[in-house]
Design a protein around this motif. Structure first.
Motif, PDB file in Angstrom:
ATOM      1  N   HIS A   1      30.131  41.888  33.869  1.00 18.18           N
ATOM      2  CA  HIS A   1      29.706  40.483  33.980  1.00 18.18           C
ATOM      3  C   HIS A   1      28.992  40.050  32.704  1.00 18.18           C
ATOM      4  CE1 HIS A   1      30.451  39.693  38.335  1.00 18.18           C
ATOM      5  NE2 HIS A   1      30.377  41.019  38.403  1.00 18.18           N
TER       6      HIS A   1
ATOM      7  N   ASP B   1      32.190  48.795  39.254  1.00 19.52           N
ATOM      8  CA  ASP B   1      31.387  47.856  38.502  1.00 19.52           C
ATOM      9  C   ASP B   1      30.588  48.635  37.472  1.00 19.52           C
ATOM     10  OD1 ASP B   1      29.129  46.147  37.698  1.00 19.52           O
ATOM     11  OD2 ASP B   1      29.877  44.776  39.236  1.00 19.52           O
TER      12      ASP B   1
ATOM     13  N   CYS C   1      33.063  36.727  34.711  1.00 20.08           N
ATOM     14  CA  CYS C   1      33.346  38.139  34.944  1.00 20.08           C
ATOM     15  C   CYS C   1      34.653  38.505  34.274  1.00 20.08           C
ATOM     16  CB  CYS C   1      33.423  38.419  36.446  1.00 20.08           C
ATOM     17  SG  CYS C   1      34.032  40.071  36.849  1.00 20.08           S
TER      18      CYS C   1
END
Length: 436
Positions: free
Chosen positions: A396, A428, A301
């Protein structure tokens, strides 16, 4: 008494010297003198038993016998004296031979000691030379192990050094044939010394629970390591301890040199203000992580952080205060991630955190903890409390990207949305794509 009897008596008297010489030879002096006395007594007693006609014969035989006994005594005395002289000479030679043999044995022993000392000196010289050429612990380890075996002549030992970022935590540098017992770990060694009320700052020769030595390693009065060795049966603990004390002094110099080299190297790789890695190191590490993830099909990540309203902080309180904020956030980041994670200053007030093998839920939890830690931090500015915050964007690999450029772009895009949606929050990139 008739003449025949006188002849027989004279013949017997004449044989006394022969028997005296036979009995006294080669060194029984008393026997020769006893023969002379017996001869004299027999000669004197014989006058009463010989006839008048045999007196002349008896006188002659007796005189001859006495002279013969005296000569035999003289011969025995002389032979005994010569024998004594020869025996003394042989004894002297034997003693000289023994003394020479002892000298030869002593010389051989000294020669072996000199050879041993020469080997030890060469080992010490080689160690010092090797240590002076070593710039990393990996370079130092095999040279140090060989030097310990050759110079101290021990086969079971352990060497601990202070961890890079700690003051009192010892890490094993060398551990040879010690898998259990006192020296198998720093905690076990430390506990053993404390139970016996022995100072960690002094060298000790132990007899229980095993014959061993424990020697601290100092650099300018600072404890930088510890040496522990089991004492072989052929060596005395106290003598080995004394020898080891001088040995570890050479180690301390090498430890200092390696640490200085590491500090210089680390300074060239880390940001001087925040203490985290520089942008160039981050770019290199990110490339390596992408290759590793593609090769072994693993994940990682990338987290991008930016300090909210940092320009306003600088404008309102000055650049020194801004530096204080950057420095403290760098400390929070270093303290909040694992050793396997990688923290870097990406530029200005922006930071990047690389988290190998991190799962989505865990990353979000960690990011929220970082955001909360910064939010709760209170800075003092002229007696007034000042707070700040960070916005965080997450992407990610390989879920959101398949290259270095795209993973950075995705994390940066998530950070942009965090700032656009109100700051002081975690976004995210997958959420951004859903909303789009």
């Amino acid at each position: 008494m008739n003449l025949f009897d006188g002849d027989l008596l004279a013949g017997g008297l004449a044989l006394v010297p022969a028997f005296a010489l036979w009995g006294a030879w080669p060194r029984r002096r008393w026997m020769s003198w006893a023969g002379a006395i017996v001869c004299f007594l027999l000669w004197g007693a014989g006058f009463a038993h010989v006839s008048a006609a045999a007196v002349a014969l008896w006188v002659g035989v007796g005189a001859w016998s006495m002279l013969a006994c005296l000569y035999a005594a003289y011969v025995v005395e002389r032979n005994a004296a010569e024998y004594g002289r020869l025996s003394a000479m042989l004894e002297g030679r034997s003693q000289k031979r023994g003394a020479l043999q002892a000298q030869v044995a002593g010389s051989r022993g000294k020669s072996r000691e000199i050879e041993t000392e020469q080997r030890e000196v060469l080992a010490l010289y080689g160690m010092v030379k090797g240590l002076s050429e070593s710039l990393t612990w990996n370079d130092l380890r095999p040279k140090l192990e060989l030097a310990v075996q050759q110079y101290l002549r021990v086969e079971e030992f352990a060497l601990y050094v202070v961890a890079a970022r700690a003051q009192d935590d010892m890490q094993p540098l060398l551990r040879r044939r010690i898998s259990a017992g006192v020296g198998a770990s720093w905690e076990a060694l430390q506990r053993c010394l404390q139970e016996r009320k022995l100072a960690l700052t002094s060298a000790h020769a132990l007899t229980k629970p095993e014959r061993a030595i424990a020697v601290p390693i100092f650099d300018a009065k600072r404890l930088v390591g510890y040496f522990y060795a089991r004492v072989p049966d052929a060596l005395e603990p106290e003598a080995l301890k004394t020898k080891a004390v001088g040995f570890v002094e050479e180690m301390a110099f090498a430890f200092r040199r390696i640490r200085l080299f590491q500090e210089v190297e680390e300074l060239s790789q880390t940001d001087g203000l925040t203490g985290v890695y520089r942008r160039a190191m981050f770019d290199e590490r990110l490339r390596e992580e992408v290759v590793r993830a593609k090769t072994f099909r693993t994940t990682f990540c990338l987290m991008m952080l930016d300090i909210d309203h940092f320009k306003e902080l600088n404008d309102s309180y000055g650049h020194p205060f801004g530096d204080q904020v950057l420095r403290r956030i760098g400390e929070i980041l270093r303290a909040s991630v694992y050793e396997t994670d990688f923290v870097a200053r990406y530029g200005g007030e922006e930071f990047a955190v690389l988290l190998p093998r991190a799962d989505v839920v865990g990353v979000m939890r960690k990011a929220e903890a970082l955001r909360k830690a910064v939010e709760d931090e209170v800075f003092d500015q002229a007696g007034s409390p000042v707070r700040t915050a960070v916005s965080i964007g997450i992407a990610h690999f390989p879920r959101d990207a398949d290259s270095v450029e795209t993973i950075v772009s995705q994390a940066d895009q998530a950070l942009y949305h965090a700032k656009e949606s109100g700051r002081n929050r975690v976004i995210d990139i997958s959420v951004v794509r859903k909303d789009a």
